[in-house]
Structure formats: structure tokens, C-alpha cells
Design an enzyme around this catalytic site. Sequence first.
Site, short mmCIF file in Angstrom:
data_model
loop_
_atom_site.label_atom_id
_atom_site.label_comp_id
_atom_site.label_asym_id
_atom_site.label_seq_id
_atom_site.Cartn_x
_atom_site.Cartn_y
_atom_site.Cartn_z
CB SER A 128 6.66 -4.08 14.92
OG SER A 128 6.55 -3.35 16.26
CE1 TYR A 153 3.85 1.73 13.38
CE2 TYR A 153 3.68 0.42 15.36
CZ TYR A 153 4.76 0.42 14.90
OH TYR A 153 6.27 0.02 14.55
CE LYS A 157 5.25 -1.41 10.58
NZ LYS A 157 5.50 -1.24 9.56
#
Length: 341
Positions: A128, A153, A157
Site C-alpha cells: 500500500s 495497519y 504492510k
Amino acid sequence: MDRIKILVTGGAGYIGSHAVVELYEAGFQPVIIDNFVNSQESALRGVEEILGVKVPFHRIDCNDLEAMRAVFAEEGSLRGVIHFAAYKAVGESVQKPLEYYQNNVGSLLTLLQVMREFGVEALVFSSSCTVYGVPDALPVTEQTPTKKANSPYGATKQMCEDILRDVAAAPDASLRTILLRYFNPIGAHPSAKIGELPLGVPQNLIPYVTQTAAGIREKLTIYGNTYDTPDGTNIRDYVHVVDLAKAHVVAVQRLLDAQAERVETFNVGTGRGNSVLEVVQAFERATGQKLNYVIGPPRAGDVPAIYADVTKSTQELHFQTTSTLEEALSSAWKWQLSLGA
Ligand code: UFG
């Protein structure tokens, strides 16, 4: 000739279901795993209606080592994996960091272990643009240094990217991997048989916009208009989910052709930045709907502006944006209407 089998984790999800369709249409045989924690079975029916065939499906959790082994054993000849399965809500990750680390990092570790046991070498990983944090300069290239993530989050990643780089660099490694750094996926398949299916109140802009236009939500709140951007609202790079899905097919092919280095990273966006207000106006133009909105306070964790430099993905993945912002928004609206709004 037999189709080449590709395992798609999270294949019932928003991006996963679109990738399954593109993979099949490109001649691959996708095999889906999903546990429906953030997706619905109806996506599989949508995929089947588009393709006219049932795609093999296993309802399991990617963290379940024995179940994963059983799928790899049963499917026999998997040649590659696209790993979509993960939790993806930035705000929720601040509330539930342990769940995010366990699920997102844990599932990758389990998957890598099973891939090694079964000699499956090719992996496309869903990363992302969140790995760039708040960038110093725009647009961001793949060489732009990553910064401390704004949320657990985002940290998952970054950690997953680090794990993949380390695993692929080990002397006896067989793994080859492509990290796709997605910008903001929007829109739906032109058939309107699959699309984004948020559970509960949408967190993301486009489903909130379409649900507001459909009368399910009273009004959209734009999170802040005093950012240092031309109209004061946040800027993002909104990429059509079908274009994004196609990037996965090219990435898989590239890994199978062994054209790729052990680890390659690509931005997948349009190269264009649009503000939240521009999205609202484009939606109104594309659909003829008037959108009820108010300006609210900024949302914690939002990056003021980010968009992609897509030179590398254009040149090496032959990635192309085939639709305008209006077209993507109009496909999202068609999908919303198909849900019976
Ligand atoms: N926004 C609003 N009102 C809303 C929802 C969103 O104004 O009701 C704004 C946000 O402030 C932001 C823009 O719309 O400026 C886009 O917000 P989204 O929540 O749709 O997307 P994000 O850019 O926050 O997040 C997306 C993905 C994440 C990913 C992140 C990387 O959802 O998974 O991009 O930057 F990590």
C-alpha cells in the site's frame, strides 16, 4: 492445455474478486481462499456469473497452517500465489493492533512456510502507498524512502515488505516476489456483478459517497478543508479496481516468466492526484446525482496529499490506466444501484 493454477488469498474481497476475474480471462486458473471475515459469499456468485464457471474455493483462514497445507496438497500444482487476505482499516488498526499484527503478519509467515514446503516460488503481495507515510515530495516513486507508518495497519504492510525482502534474499531462497503498492482503488467491474461491499458504515470515501447518493447515509462529511492543498481538501490517487486487478495478472506472468528480479516493487496508481472536493464534483458530473455534504474536522492519521509516480509500472509492468475518474465513479454508482439502493 491446462490452465496454470494461481492461489488467490482473499479472493472474495474487493480487489481479490476483480483479480480472480482478470486472471481467469487471461487464461489462468484461479483458486480462491477466503474466510469471509471482511467479504461475502455473494462475491463468489458475482464472479461465477461474469465468468460462466465456478472458481475453486476453500473457506479457510490463512493463519491456519494445517488447513493451508491441505489446500496446497489438494490443489497439487499451484504455480503462484496472490496474497490479498488481510485486515485493511486504518482506524480500526489503532483500536486492535494485536489483531492486525497477528492476522496480517501471521498469515504471510504461514503462507511463506507452506509455499516453501510445496516448492511454490512466485508471490504477488498487496502492499500500500501507506508505506510512504507523509512524503516530503510528490509524486512518490518506488525509491521514495518509507517513513514510520501512521497506523498499525501501515506498519503491518511495511513489516510484510521487510519479511519478503529478507526471505527472498536468503542464499537458498526460491521465493520471487512482486510488491504492488496500491494507491486508492475505486470503482467496480463494468458488469456491476462485483464491487466494494463494506460491512457496516463505510470508512472509505467512495462507498460513503455512493451510499449517500443512494439515500442510505444522510450526508458525506469531508474530513477537513484547511490542508495545504489547492482547495484545502486531501489529495489521493484514485485508481480503477479493474486496472489494478490487471496489474496482478501481468505481475504473475512476469514472475512465471522469471523476468523479474527476486524482489520487485511497483506503484499502482494513475499518477494523478485528485482532491476530495474534485471527487465529489466528478461524481456529480458522472452520475447526475447531487451529493449532500458538509465540511467536518480532519480525520486523525490522514496524509494531506499523496499520488504515484507510475513511470516504473508503466515501463516494466506495462501498466495502463484505462478509465477516467468519472468513469470509475460511474461504475461505482452502477454497482451501488445494483445492490438495490
Ligand atoms: N474522506 C472523507 N470523508 C469520508 C471518507 C473519506 O472526506 O467519509 C476522505 C479522507 O479524509 C481522504 C480521502 O477521502 O482524504 C480518501 O479516504 P479513504 O478512507 O477512502 O482512503 P485513504 O486514503 O484513507 O486510505 C486508503 C486505503 C487504505 C490505505 C491508504 C493508503 O483505504 O487501506 O489508502 O494511504 F492504507
